[in-house]
Design a protein around this motif. Structure first.
Motif, PDB file in Angstrom:
ATOM      1  N   ASP A  42       0.890  -1.112   0.100  1.00 29.87           N
ATOM      2  CA  ASP A  42      -0.130  -0.006  -0.047  1.00 29.87           C
ATOM      3  C   ASP A  42       0.965   1.267   0.019  1.00 29.87           C
ATOM      4  N   THR A  43       0.662   2.115  -1.112  1.00 34.80           N
ATOM      5  CA  THR A  43       1.619   3.414  -1.010  1.00 34.80           C
ATOM      6  C   THR A  43       0.832   4.523  -1.032  1.00 34.80           C
ATOM      7  N   THR A  44      -0.231   4.312  -0.307  1.00 34.16           N
ATOM      8  CA  THR A  44      -1.216   5.696  -0.164  1.00 34.16           C
ATOM      9  C   THR A  44      -0.847   6.763   0.275  1.00 34.16           C
ATOM     10  N   LEU A  45      -0.049   6.436   1.330  1.00 34.12           N
ATOM     11  CA  LEU A  45       0.513   7.626   2.204  1.00 34.12           C
ATOM     12  C   LEU A  45       1.887   8.352   1.616  1.00 34.12           C
ATOM     13  N   ILE A  46       2.339   7.909   0.540  1.00 26.87           N
ATOM     14  CA  ILE A  46       3.482   8.383  -0.171  1.00 26.87           C
ATOM     15  C   ILE A  46       2.947   9.263  -1.252  1.00 26.87           C
ATOM     16  N   PRO A  47       3.603  10.602  -0.779  1.00 27.46           N
ATOM     17  CA  PRO A  47       2.830  11.573  -1.801  1.00 27.46           C
ATOM     18  C   PRO A  47       3.167  11.321  -3.373  1.00 27.46           C
ATOM     19  N   ASN A  48       4.456  10.777  -3.711  1.00 27.83           N
ATOM     20  CA  ASN A  48       4.555  10.607  -5.102  1.00 27.83           C
ATOM     21  C   ASN A  48       5.500   9.324  -5.147  1.00 27.83           C
ATOM     22  N   VAL A  49       4.905   8.372  -5.484  1.00 31.85           N
ATOM     23  CA  VAL A  49       5.527   6.913  -5.642  1.00 31.85           C
ATOM     24  C   VAL A  49       6.839   6.893  -6.426  1.00 31.85           C
ATOM     25  N   LEU A  50       6.712   7.566  -7.759  1.00 32.84           N
ATOM     26  CA  LEU A  50       7.680   7.527  -8.720  1.00 32.84           C
ATOM     27  C   LEU A  50       8.838   8.237  -7.983  1.00 32.84           C
ATOM     28  N   TRP A  51       8.785   9.252  -7.398  1.00 30.10           N
ATOM     29  CA  TRP A  51       9.901  10.375  -6.636  1.00 30.10           C
ATOM     30  C   TRP A  51      10.302   9.467  -5.475  1.00 30.10           C
ATOM     31  N   PHE A  52       9.471   8.759  -4.676  1.00 25.80           N
ATOM     32  CA  PHE A  52       9.885   7.879  -3.505  1.00 25.80           C
ATOM     33  C   PHE A  52      10.801   6.676  -3.997  1.00 25.80           C
ATOM     34  N   GLU A  53      10.380   6.181  -5.025  1.00 30.53           N
ATOM     35  CA  GLU A  53      11.172   4.926  -5.461  1.00 30.53           C
ATOM     36  C   GLU A  53      12.442   5.489  -6.351  1.00 30.53           C
ATOM     37  N   TYR A  54      12.705   6.395  -6.889  1.00 31.92           N
ATOM     38  CA  TYR A  54      13.778   7.060  -7.482  1.00 31.92           C
ATOM     39  C   TYR A  54      14.837   7.446  -6.520  1.00 31.92           C
ATOM     40  N   THR A  55      14.585   8.177  -5.593  1.00 31.80           N
ATOM     41  CA  THR A  55      15.307   8.888  -4.578  1.00 31.80           C
ATOM     42  C   THR A  55      15.849   7.481  -3.569  1.00 31.80           C
ATOM     43  N   ASN A  56      14.847   6.653  -2.963  1.00 29.13           N
ATOM     44  CA  ASN A  56      15.379   5.322  -2.204  1.00 29.13           C
ATOM     45  C   ASN A  56      16.392   4.463  -3.141  1.00 29.13           C
ATOM     46  N   SER A  57      15.940   4.187  -4.549  1.00 30.39           N
ATOM     47  CA  SER A  57      16.989   3.369  -5.295  1.00 30.39           C
ATOM     48  C   SER A  57      18.258   3.862  -5.286  1.00 30.39           C
ATOM     49  N   ARG A  58      18.288   5.385  -5.488  1.00 33.68           N
ATOM     50  CA  ARG A  58      19.558   6.134  -5.644  1.00 33.68           C
ATOM     51  C   ARG A  58      20.530   6.097  -4.520  1.00 33.68           C
ATOM     52  N   GLN A  59      19.603   6.370  -3.451  1.00 38.00           N
ATOM     53  CA  GLN A  59      20.390   6.241  -2.287  1.00 38.00           C
ATOM     54  C   GLN A  59      20.914   4.809  -1.730  1.00 38.00           C
ATOM     55  N   GLU A  60      20.026   3.926  -2.059  1.00 36.49           N
ATOM     56  CA  GLU A  60      20.597   2.531  -1.837  1.00 36.49           C
ATOM     57  C   GLU A  60      21.618   2.061  -2.921  1.00 36.49           C
ATOM     58  N   SER A  61      21.827   2.228  -4.071  1.00 37.32           N
ATOM     59  CA  SER A  61      22.629   2.186  -4.991  1.00 37.32           C
ATOM     60  C   SER A  61      24.098   3.052  -4.723  1.00 37.32           C
ATOM     61  N   ARG A  62      24.035   4.239  -4.206  1.00 36.97           N
ATOM     62  CA  ARG A  62      25.089   5.044  -3.623  1.00 36.97           C
ATOM     63  C   ARG A  62      25.889   4.174  -2.550  1.00 36.97           C
ATOM     64  N   ALA A  63      24.984   3.749  -1.522  1.00 42.18           N
ATOM     65  CA  ALA A  63      25.316   2.945  -0.291  1.00 42.18           C
ATOM     66  C   ALA A  63      25.942   1.795  -0.711  1.00 42.18           C
ATOM     67  N   ARG A  64      25.583   1.167  -1.660  1.00 42.64           N
ATOM     68  CA  ARG A  64      26.113  -0.312  -2.027  1.00 42.64           C
ATOM     69  C   ARG A  64      27.272  -0.002  -2.911  1.00 42.64           C
ATOM     70  N   GLY A  65      27.508   1.078  -3.434  1.00 43.18           N
ATOM     71  CA  GLY A  65      28.772   1.493  -4.332  1.00 43.18           C
ATOM     72  C   GLY A  65      29.724   1.859  -3.333  1.00 43.18           C
ATOM     73  N   ARG A  66      29.313   2.600  -2.252  1.00 40.80           N
ATOM     74  CA  ARG A  66      30.626   2.902  -1.282  1.00 40.80           C
ATOM     75  C   ARG A  66      30.976   1.805  -0.384  1.00 40.80           C
ATOM     76  N   LYS A  67      29.921   0.866  -0.340  1.00 49.06           N
ATOM     77  CA  LYS A  67      30.533  -0.407   0.508  1.00 49.06           C
ATOM     78  C   LYS A  67      31.382  -1.407  -0.492  1.00 49.06           C
ATOM     79  N   LEU A  68      31.022  -1.227  -1.724  1.00 47.96           N
ATOM     80  CA  LEU A  68      31.853  -2.183  -2.886  1.00 47.96           C
ATOM     81  C   LEU A  68      33.161  -1.564  -2.781  1.00 47.96           C
TER      82      LEU A  68
END
Length: 247
Positions: free
Chosen positions: A215-241
């Motif tokens: 349920d993504t009802t409480l997320i104002p913009n799902v596209l922006w939410f998924e974009y920012t979270n995937s970018r943060q996760e990608s950067r975190a995994r990149g630094r870890k690598l």
């Protein structure tokens, strides 16, 4: 007559031939246009838009598992059922039967009803549900306007195409538009006011967890939410690598 090579004898009477086999076209996807008419060809391609939208729905349901998307898709299927019931209740023929290929009823137009249901539902969704809080008001209005104009343009093009290609009359396509618009407003109201409050409960069910419904009802913009979270996760995994390689 025996066939060499050990094959079994097959009675010729069991083999269907073109003379005895009746071929029926799949009218659902069959679209004809006048030969050499580039505008007719463009409209014929436009008539296939509903099938592309349905394919997109199936992909979204399978890969995003969002309850609102599922509710939207269910509304689309109910809209098609309403069209089928209306056609077999009104029983109005199409304006012409090209070589007998189209024998089902034409009132109201299913293409027009489908597209205007989709377009109007998206308009309500953009204005009421979709908010991009991290962008300026000007930019937000630009992409909202682009989405709305695109949906309305597609619905208009499909509606005109059905009349231009002589599959429906103006009365049939306008009736489809009216039914699609009305049911889109009703279904969005039902989804927004009654189904959406139930989504958190449905998402907590064990079956929903197994199917990974969310349920993504409480997320104002799902596209922006998924974009920012995937970018943060990608950067975190990149630094870890990089850290692992430097050790």
């Amino acid at each position: 007559m025996a066939v060499s090579g050990g094959e079994k004898n097959i009675p010729s009477s069991n083999i269907p031939t073109d003379d005895r086999m009746e071929w029926v076209p799949l009218a659902l996807t069959l679209v004809e246009y006048p030969q050499g008419d580039w505008l007719g060809k463009m409209f014929a391609l436009a008539s296939l838009m509903p099938f592309g939208i349905i394919a997109g729905f199936v992909a979204l349901v399978l890969f995003r598992r969002d309850l609102h998307t599922i509710a939207f898709f269910i509304g689309t299927m109910v809209n098609e059922l309403i069209n089928l019931i209306l056609k077999h209740t009104i029983c109005e023929a199409r304006p012409m039967h090209r070589n007998g290929l189209y024998t089902e009823y034409g009132m109201p137009s299913s293409h027009s009803q489908f597209m205007w249901f989709f377009a109007v539902y998206v308009v309500f969704f953009v204005f009421i549900r979709l908010h991009h809080m991290n962008n300026s008001t000007v930019l937000e209005n630009v992409w909202k306007t682009a989405i709305i104009l695109s949906c309305i343009s597609m619905a208009t093009m499909v509606t005109v195409s059905r009349v231009y290609l002589q599959y429906h009359t103006w009365k049939q396509v306008l009736s489809g538009c009216l039914v699609g618009v009305i049911f889109a407003a009703i279904w969005f109201a039902v989804t927004h006011l009654f189904l959406t409050p139930l989504f958190p409960i449905v998402a907590s069910w064990r079956a929903s967890e197994f199917l990974m419904l969310r349920d993504t009802t409480l997320i104002p913009n799902v596209l922006w939410f998924e974009y920012t979270n995937s970018r943060q996760e990608s950067r975190a995994r990149g630094r870890k690598l990089v850290s692992m390689k430097s050790q």
